[in-house]
Structure formats: structure tokens, C-alpha cells
Design a protein around this motif. Structure first.
Motif, PDB file in Angstrom:
ATOM      1  N   GLY A  87       0.782  -1.231   0.000  1.00 11.95           N
ATOM      2  CA  GLY A  87       0.000   0.000   0.000  1.00 11.95           C
ATOM      3  C   GLY A  87       0.811   1.278   0.000  1.00 11.95           C
ATOM      4  O   GLY A  87       0.245   2.370  -0.051  1.00 11.95           O
ATOM      5  N   ASN A 205      -0.713   7.264   2.769  1.00 11.69           N
ATOM      6  CA  ASN A 205      -1.116   6.392   1.666  1.00 11.69           C
ATOM      7  C   ASN A 205      -1.275   4.949   2.122  1.00 11.69           C
ATOM      8  O   ASN A 205      -2.222   4.258   1.726  1.00 11.69           O
ATOM      9  CB  ASN A 205      -0.109   6.459   0.526  1.00 11.69           C
ATOM     10  CG  ASN A 205      -0.059   7.806  -0.176  1.00 11.69           C
ATOM     11  OD1 ASN A 205       0.927   8.135  -0.824  1.00 11.69           O
ATOM     12  ND2 ASN A 205      -1.105   8.617  -0.034  1.00 11.69           N
ATOM     13  N   GLN A 206      -0.347   4.487   2.962  1.00 11.37           N
ATOM     14  CA  GLN A 206      -0.446   3.117   3.458  1.00 11.37           C
ATOM     15  C   GLN A 206      -1.668   2.950   4.362  1.00 11.37           C
ATOM     16  O   GLN A 206      -2.342   1.924   4.317  1.00 11.37           O
ATOM     17  CB  GLN A 206       0.829   2.723   4.211  1.00 11.37           C
ATOM     18  CG  GLN A 206       0.887   1.239   4.549  1.00 11.37           C
ATOM     19  CD  GLN A 206       2.255   0.799   5.024  1.00 11.37           C
ATOM     20  OE1 GLN A 206       3.023   1.577   5.589  1.00 11.37           O
ATOM     21  NE2 GLN A 206       2.584  -0.463   4.795  1.00 11.37           N
ATOM     22  N   TYR A 209      -4.782   2.727   2.142  1.00 12.41           N
ATOM     23  CA  TYR A 209      -4.870   1.397   1.543  1.00 12.41           C
ATOM     24  C   TYR A 209      -5.396   0.385   2.563  1.00 12.41           C
ATOM     25  O   TYR A 209      -6.265  -0.435   2.260  1.00 12.41           O
ATOM     26  CB  TYR A 209      -3.491   0.970   1.044  1.00 12.41           C
ATOM     27  CG  TYR A 209      -3.477  -0.322   0.259  1.00 12.41           C
ATOM     28  CD1 TYR A 209      -3.532  -0.319  -1.130  1.00 12.41           C
ATOM     29  CD2 TYR A 209      -3.386  -1.564   0.904  1.00 12.41           C
ATOM     30  CE1 TYR A 209      -3.507  -1.506  -1.847  1.00 12.41           C
ATOM     31  CE2 TYR A 209      -3.374  -2.749   0.199  1.00 12.41           C
ATOM     32  CZ  TYR A 209      -3.427  -2.709  -1.178  1.00 12.41           C
ATOM     33  OH  TYR A 209      -3.417  -3.891  -1.883  1.00 12.41           O
ATOM     34  N   THR A 336      -5.201   5.229  -4.786  1.00 12.95           N
ATOM     35  CA  THR A 336      -6.349   4.371  -4.512  1.00 12.95           C
ATOM     36  C   THR A 336      -7.620   5.170  -4.299  1.00 12.95           C
ATOM     37  O   THR A 336      -8.691   4.607  -4.138  1.00 12.95           O
ATOM     38  CB  THR A 336      -6.099   3.505  -3.261  1.00 12.95           C
ATOM     39  OG1 THR A 336      -5.943   4.366  -2.128  1.00 12.95           O
ATOM     40  CG2 THR A 336      -4.868   2.637  -3.421  1.00 12.95           C
TER      41      THR A 336
END
Length: 339
Positions: A87, A205-206, A209, A336
Motif C-alpha cells: 500500500g 497512503n499506506q 490502503y 487508490t
């Protein structure tokens, strides 16, 4: 399920030993970049090591030299290693470009299942080179899970063994490429402002995700989609998500030289402690079940999953909003978003 829990426990012990060895090599520096890079580099090294052992165990299983349980354990260890990098959208582009090859998810239309069934029916002698030419849905960890857990798999029949050996060999090659790219620190030329943008985006971002690993199967209230769970076949979705959160916590702390300490140094100790406390409380109250698929079959399980999602959403608020505002950081576009 008892076998799965036992194997996961073994995985944790193996990884703990690896972490102990690596702890002796922590950078002798207080530089945030050095410590975050070290964590990423070590994560990539663990991934390549576990994927190589997965390929070896698959070979041994197909040669009647080891058990299927051993292969399952190595698959679990590889999944656990992957969760530290899964992710992420910051780092070397050559490494990020391999993400889909290592794991195809989300799989909204059971593409992996359909493609794997098609490959098994082909009159083909499979090897890693041929697998590289196939869809990414059949190249990674999801394809291995299908072989190990799906009723349509014909393991240990010759065609499934040959396909699995080719997939795991190709997976090991891709993780080796990723680890090689991570041998060079991609952030050494960034100034403090640029680095903070990169670092916070790495976490944000991780986290985005990871939250989608819950929001997709939760779907509409009262109408869950359990087959959208990450590892529904092996019933381990919540286990992998917990490793995601642990990895993000490690990135946030970064051996005492990460964002947590930086916030304190900048006069934002209260915010730093709230984030740290929320990481700890989220992990301490983690659901006992490893299967998101099973949880979504009941009203209480759905409510527990929704409560977990809300905890991650609050963590997102702290990082996306409060940290970004206090440090005057604009978090960039997440690939995403809008899925």
C-alpha cells in the motif's frame, strides 16, 4: 483453523528472531531519513528472504520432501513480510512498480480464481519466464493462496505443482528486484520540507490502503461483501491488517527518531502522544478472529469490524488533518482514491 493459528504463531517467532538480528544494525544517527530508510530496506530484505523460502518449500512439497503445512507457513511468513510495504506509494519507482506483481488486490471479480483455473487447464510446461508473461493476477501471493486453499486447486497434482513452483520462483525474483532497488536511499537529496511531505504521505497512503481492506468488504451497512476481503480463502484477512498497522506504527516511531519525536521537538507533544496512544490502543483491542470473512457473517461481527474501521479512521484524521495542519504539509494524491 487451529492449524492456521499455530502456523501464524510460528511465523511470528521466526520474524521475531530476524528482527532481533537486524536490531543490532540500527543507524547510529538521529536523522529521520536514515531511520525510515533503514526500516524500508530491512522490510524489503525480509520479504525477499521469506519469498525465497516459500519457493524452496514449494519445491520440497512437490518432491515429497516436506509437508503442505510447511508451504502454508512460508506463505504466511511472506504475507507478513509484505504487509510492511503493502500500500505504500512513496519510494523508488522501480520498487513501487512491482507491487501488483507481488499481490493483486482488490480482486473484485475473482479474477485470480478464473485465471488460475484457466492456467491449470492449459497444456503447458510452466516456468517463471512464462509466468512473467501472464496476468499479474496469477503472479503473486494471491495466486499462491489460491493453490493452497481453494477447493478448485488440484495440489499436489503435477499440473498444480508445476504452476506453483513457477509462480513462487517468479515471486522470489520480483522481491529480489525490489530489495535490490531499496539498497539505495531515494531520499538523501530532499530538504526538510520535501522530506516531511514524503514521509507523511508514505504513512497516509499506506493507511488509506489499509482502510480499504475493511471498507470494501464492509460495503453498505447490512449488505457486506465478504468475498472482497483480502485473504478470504485462508481466513487471515484481519491478521494481515494488524501487521499493516504494526508496520505503520514502526514507521511513525522510527527507532525513536521518527515523526513522533519530530512532533515533540516542534512543540506538539500532545498530538504525538495521542497518535502513539491510538496506535497502542488499536492494537491492544484487536479482534481475536483472524477471518474478516467469518466476522461479516454475523451482526456482531459486522459491528466489531465497523468499530475497527472507525479506529483507523480516527488515526487517519490525526495524520491527514492534525499533523498536516500543524506542520503545514499538503498530503498528495493517493492512487487508490475513488476506487
Amino acid at each position: 483453523m487451529k492449524t492456521i493459528y499455530l502456523l501464524l504463531s510460528c511465523t511470528v517467532l521466526l520474524t521475531a528472531c530476524q528482527s532481533t538480528n537486524e536490531a543490532n544494525q540500527v543507524p547510529n544517527s538521529t536523522n529521520m531519513i536514515d531511520h525510515v530508510y533503514y526500516i524500508e530496506q530491512q522490510s524489503a530484505q525480509r520479504l525477499v528472504g521469506s519469498s525465497q523460502r516459500l519457493a524452496e518449500s514449494f519445491d520440497g512439497y512437490c518432491a515429497n520432501q516436506t509437508t503442505k503445512e510447511t508451504v502454508v507457513m512460508q506463505w504466511q511468513q511472506t504475507m507478513q513480510s509484505w504487509m510492511a510495504l503493502q500500500g505504500q506509494e512513496r519510494g523508488p519507482e522501480a520498487a513501487l512498480s512491482l507491487n501488483w506483481n507481488i499481490q493483486f488486490w482488490p480482486d473484485k471479480k475473482n479474477t485470480t480464481g478464473r485465471k488460475m483455473s484457466q492456467l491449470l487447464k492449459k497444456d503447458q510446461t510452466w516456468n517463471s519466464e512464462l509466468i512473467q508473461q501472464q496476468s499479474v493476477t496469477t503472479q503473486g501471493l494471491g495466486a499462491v493462496e489460491w493453490l493452497l486453499f481453494d477447493p478448485a486447486s488440484t495440489l499436489p497434482a503435477e499440473e498444480s505443482c508445476q504452476l506453483g513452483q513457477a509462480i513462487t520462483e517468479n515471486l522470489a525474483l520480483n522481491t529480489k528486484k525490489m530489495a535490490q532497488v531499496w539498497q539505495i536511499n531515494p531520499w538523501t537529496q530532499l530538504d526538510e520540507t520535501m522530506w516531511l511531505n514524503e514521509y507523511i504521505a508514505l504513512l497516509a497512503n499506506q493507511l488509506d490502503y489499509s482502510m480499504k481492506k475493511l471498507s470494501r468488504p464492509l460495503a453498505k451497512i447490512g449488505q457486506p461483501r465478504p468475498y472482497f476481503s483480502e485473504s478470504w480463502r485462508s481466513e487471515t484477512s484481519l491478521t494481515w491488517l494488524k501487521y499493516n498497522v504494526e508496520a505503520m506504527q514502526q514507521l511513525y516511531i522510527a527507532n525513536g527518531s521518527g515523526l513522533n519525536q519530530y512532533l515533540k521537538d516542534q512543540g506538539h507533544s500532545d498530538l504525538a502522544e495521542r497518535i502513539e496512544d491510538h496506535f497502542n490502543s488499536t492494537l491492544e483491542t484487536w479482534p481475536e478472529s483472524s477471518s474478516l470473512f467469518s466476522e461479516l457473517q454475523t451482526k456482531s461481527g459486522y459491528q466489531n469490524t465497523l468499530a475497527l474501521y472507525n479506529k483507523l479512521e480516527y488515526l487517519k484524521y490525526l495524520i491527514h488533518e492534525e499533523v498536516a495542519i500543524e506542520l503545514n504539509i499538503a498530503i498528495g494524491f493517493n492512487a487508490t482514491d475513488g476506487d
